[in-house]
Design an enzyme around this catalytic site. Structure first.
Site, PDB file in Angstrom:
ATOM      1  N   ARG A   1      -3.073 -10.747  -4.220  1.00  0.00           N
ATOM      2  CA  ARG A   1      -1.685 -10.999  -4.658  1.00  0.00           C
ATOM      3  C   ARG A   1      -0.683 -10.430  -3.379  1.00  0.00           C
ATOM      4  O   ARG A   1       0.099 -11.362  -2.874  1.00  0.00           O
ATOM      5  CB  ARG A   1      -1.215  -9.854  -5.822  1.00  0.00           C
ATOM      6  CG  ARG A   1      -1.857 -10.430  -7.004  1.00  0.00           C
ATOM      7  CD  ARG A   1      -1.194  -9.419  -8.390  1.00  0.00           C
ATOM      8  NE  ARG A   1      -1.840  -8.192  -8.348  1.00  0.00           N
ATOM      9  CZ  ARG A   1      -2.815  -8.296  -9.541  1.00  0.00           C
ATOM     10  NH1 ARG A   1      -3.134  -8.949 -10.152  1.00  0.00           N
ATOM     11  NH2 ARG A   1      -3.355  -6.624  -9.553  1.00  0.00           N
TER      12      ARG A   1
ATOM     13  N   PHE B   1      -0.857 -19.702 -15.578  1.00  0.00           N
ATOM     14  CA  PHE B   1      -1.693 -18.599 -16.000  1.00  0.00           C
ATOM     15  C   PHE B   1      -1.120 -17.140 -15.569  1.00  0.00           C
ATOM     16  O   PHE B   1      -1.946 -16.479 -15.085  1.00  0.00           O
ATOM     17  CB  PHE B   1      -3.476 -19.005 -15.877  1.00  0.00           C
ATOM     18  CG  PHE B   1      -3.843 -20.252 -16.109  1.00  0.00           C
ATOM     19  CD1 PHE B   1      -4.429 -20.635 -17.592  1.00  0.00           C
ATOM     20  CD2 PHE B   1      -4.059 -21.052 -15.210  1.00  0.00           C
ATOM     21  CE1 PHE B   1      -4.726 -21.901 -17.813  1.00  0.00           C
ATOM     22  CE2 PHE B   1      -4.501 -22.242 -15.363  1.00  0.00           C
ATOM     23  CZ  PHE B   1      -4.930 -22.826 -16.709  1.00  0.00           C
TER      24      PHE B   1
ATOM     25  N   ASP C   1       2.564 -19.438 -19.034  1.00  0.00           N
ATOM     26  CA  ASP C   1       1.328 -19.003 -19.751  1.00  0.00           C
ATOM     27  C   ASP C   1       1.387 -19.395 -21.104  1.00  0.00           C
ATOM     28  O   ASP C   1       2.618 -19.496 -21.641  1.00  0.00           O
ATOM     29  CB  ASP C   1       1.255 -17.314 -19.820  1.00  0.00           C
ATOM     30  CG  ASP C   1      -0.020 -16.597 -19.903  1.00  0.00           C
ATOM     31  OD1 ASP C   1      -0.812 -16.455 -18.959  1.00  0.00           O
ATOM     32  OD2 ASP C   1      -0.525 -16.686 -21.321  1.00  0.00           O
TER      33      ASP C   1
ATOM     34  N   ASN D   1       1.063 -24.346 -22.211  1.00  0.00           N
ATOM     35  CA  ASN D   1      -0.514 -24.556 -22.346  1.00  0.00           C
ATOM     36  C   ASN D   1      -0.511 -25.491 -20.884  1.00  0.00           C
ATOM     37  O   ASN D   1      -0.130 -26.459 -20.613  1.00  0.00           O
ATOM     38  CB  ASN D   1      -1.065 -25.559 -23.331  1.00  0.00           C
ATOM     39  CG  ASN D   1      -2.418 -25.830 -23.364  1.00  0.00           C
ATOM     40  OD1 ASN D   1      -2.971 -25.928 -21.945  1.00  0.00           O
ATOM     41  ND2 ASN D   1      -3.062 -25.654 -24.131  1.00  0.00           N
ATOM     42  N   ALA D   2      -1.021 -24.437 -19.931  1.00  0.00           N
ATOM     43  CA  ALA D   2      -1.224 -25.237 -18.562  1.00  0.00           C
ATOM     44  C   ALA D   2      -1.795 -26.508 -18.444  1.00  0.00           C
ATOM     45  O   ALA D   2      -1.370 -27.481 -17.726  1.00  0.00           O
ATOM     46  CB  ALA D   2      -2.071 -24.191 -17.761  1.00  0.00           C
TER      47      ALA D   2
ATOM     48  N   ASP E   1      -4.667 -19.040 -11.539  1.00  0.00           N
ATOM     49  CA  ASP E   1      -5.268 -18.047 -11.915  1.00  0.00           C
ATOM     50  C   ASP E   1      -5.776 -17.923 -13.252  1.00  0.00           C
ATOM     51  O   ASP E   1      -5.256 -17.071 -14.087  1.00  0.00           O
ATOM     52  CB  ASP E   1      -4.489 -16.737 -11.384  1.00  0.00           C
ATOM     53  CG  ASP E   1      -5.255 -15.297 -11.739  1.00  0.00           C
ATOM     54  OD1 ASP E   1      -6.499 -15.497 -11.646  1.00  0.00           O
ATOM     55  OD2 ASP E   1      -4.569 -14.384 -11.718  1.00  0.00           O
TER      56      ASP E   1
ATOM     57  N   CYS F   1     -12.538 -16.435 -12.119  1.00  0.00           N
ATOM     58  CA  CYS F   1     -12.905 -15.240 -12.090  1.00  0.00           C
ATOM     59  C   CYS F   1     -14.293 -14.919 -13.045  1.00  0.00           C
ATOM     60  O   CYS F   1     -14.924 -14.145 -13.491  1.00  0.00           O
ATOM     61  CB  CYS F   1     -12.020 -14.177 -12.909  1.00  0.00           C
ATOM     62  SG  CYS F   1     -11.630 -14.835 -14.638  1.00  0.00           S
TER      63      CYS F   1
END
Length: 391
Positions: free
Chosen positions: A208, A224, A246, A274-275, A295, A335
């Site tokens: 970040r 996100f 988000d 909704n991305a 992300d 992730c």
């Protein structure tokens, strides 16, 4: 006498080289008696000592090694020493006002996660063997680290693989579980009772900070966004405008509160979308930003779902790249441990080709240093983070 476990010939090589896990199919037999959660001794087929581990025959990971010293006892002093080592390491390498204090296997305390939020601690027990020592861990946090409050967040499905129930609740006197923290100059409300994971994603702390230099006077899209961490860092760094999106209305509400807390409401806005749907729509409409940040949550948590996850990563990266102005910056991460570095790299490359854009790599990063990567245990490496210029 401790119960002794013996491994098949040809098995246990990874554990002999430092990996903390031994699977049930590696075990040939044992001498003595045990109850799940007990500390046992582990030997290879030649009767060479490997380590002391806690046992759970209800789990595929039947043994988790705690020490490789046959004379070391697993007791309060053992935990005090391991936790002291973890703390001394973090004091040297990171801002410890809020950080991951213990990162399981990478801190040689397999199955134990401790996150520190100012003077409050969130504890997560992922294995039966650690559950047996929870009272000792709580005692040490209070006596040695001045814990004002401790909350358990063992509400994770992985416990069920250990034959355990999910659980959450106070491990100290009850306290207000909404805590205010500051990271990289940004203030956040963190809900350690109901927030994601243990309350906040501490692993992106340094990433970040890395976007600050890119965001001054920029129009930024943060996808996100969760509680708005990347968006807020962009705002603090002097972005002209920031939009965080988000799918969760609660996340958008929390992110908006965090923007207000930082006095950024005029420049940092959040919307519920909704991305996947909205990136497809906006990219077709020709929307462009100076900086686009992706992300997402882990799209895969097992090898069996990697193919579908790869399609998801390619789709959002394709749309994200398309929405960056020429010469602007594209920030993307994964992730998921199972979306390994090479696969993630290939997926981004395919997305760039399909969008007919050239990516110039600015930086590659991983998880923050308070989530150390143990080279003997590749499961500890999960976060991949790229910054590209789109040309």
């Amino acid at each position: 006498m401790a119960c002794k476990f013996y491994l098949y010939k040809g098995m246990g090589r990874k554990s002999e080289n430092g990996h903390p896990w031994i699977y049930s199919n590696e075990i040939e037999g044992y001498d003595g008696e045990y109850i799940n959660g007990d500390i046992v001794e582990v030997y290879n087929y030649r009767n060479d000592f490997i380590g002391k581990a806690y046992v759970n025959d209800a789990s595929k990971i039947a043994l988790r090694i705690m020490t490789r010293d046959i004379n070391e006892e697993i007791n309060e002093e053992f935990f005090r020493k391991r936790m002291k080592n973890a703390w001394e390491y973090r004091k040297k390498i990171i801002d410890t006002s809020s950080c991951r204090f213990v990162f399981g296997e990478a801190d040689f305390l397999p199955g134990l996660i401790i996150d520190k939020y100012e003077d409050y601690y969130s504890v997560q027990s992922l294995a039966l063997g650690i559950d047996k020592y929870k009272d000792i861990v709580i005692k040490i946090l209070k006596e040695d680290y001045g814990a004002k409050g401790i909350y358990e967040r063992s509400d994770v499905p992985v416990r069920e693989l250990e034959g355990m129930e999910q659980h959450k609740g106070f491990l100290s006197e009850p306290f207000d579980t909404e805590i205010q923290i500051t990271e990289n100059g940004v203030k956040y409300y963190v809900d350690i009772e109901n927030g994601q994971k243990t309350g906040f994603f501490l692993d992106q702390k340094e990433n970040r900070k890395a976007i600050h230099k890119l965001c001054k006077d920029a129009d930024v899209l943060d996808c996100f966004t969760h509680t708005g961490s990347f968006a807020l860092n962009a705002g603090i760094a002097g972005a002209k405008s920031v939009l965080g999106i988000d799918i969760s209305e609660l996340a958008v509400k929390d992110a908006t509160r965090n923007a207000e807390l930082n006095g950024l409401s005029d420049r940092v806005k959040f919307e519920c979308h909704n991305a996947f749907d909205v990136l497809h729509k906006w990219s077709k409409e020709g929307r462009k930003y100076d900086v686009v940040i992706l992300d997402p949550p882990a799209f895969t948590k097992s090898r069996s779902t990697v193919t579908n996850a790869t399609r998801g990563y390619k789709e959002i990266n394709l749309r994200g790249i398309q929405m960056v102005k020429s010469g602007g910056y594209f920030i993307t991460c994964s992730c998921s441990h199972f979306m390994n570095e090479e696969l993630f790299k290939d997926t981004i490359w395919e997305a760039a080709k399909d969008s007919r854009k050239i990516l110039r790599q600015v930086e590659f990063r991983t998880q923050a240093a308070d989530h150390p990567i143990l080279w003997n245990s590749d499961e500890s490496y999960y976060l991949k983070f790229y910054i590209f210029q789109v040309v």
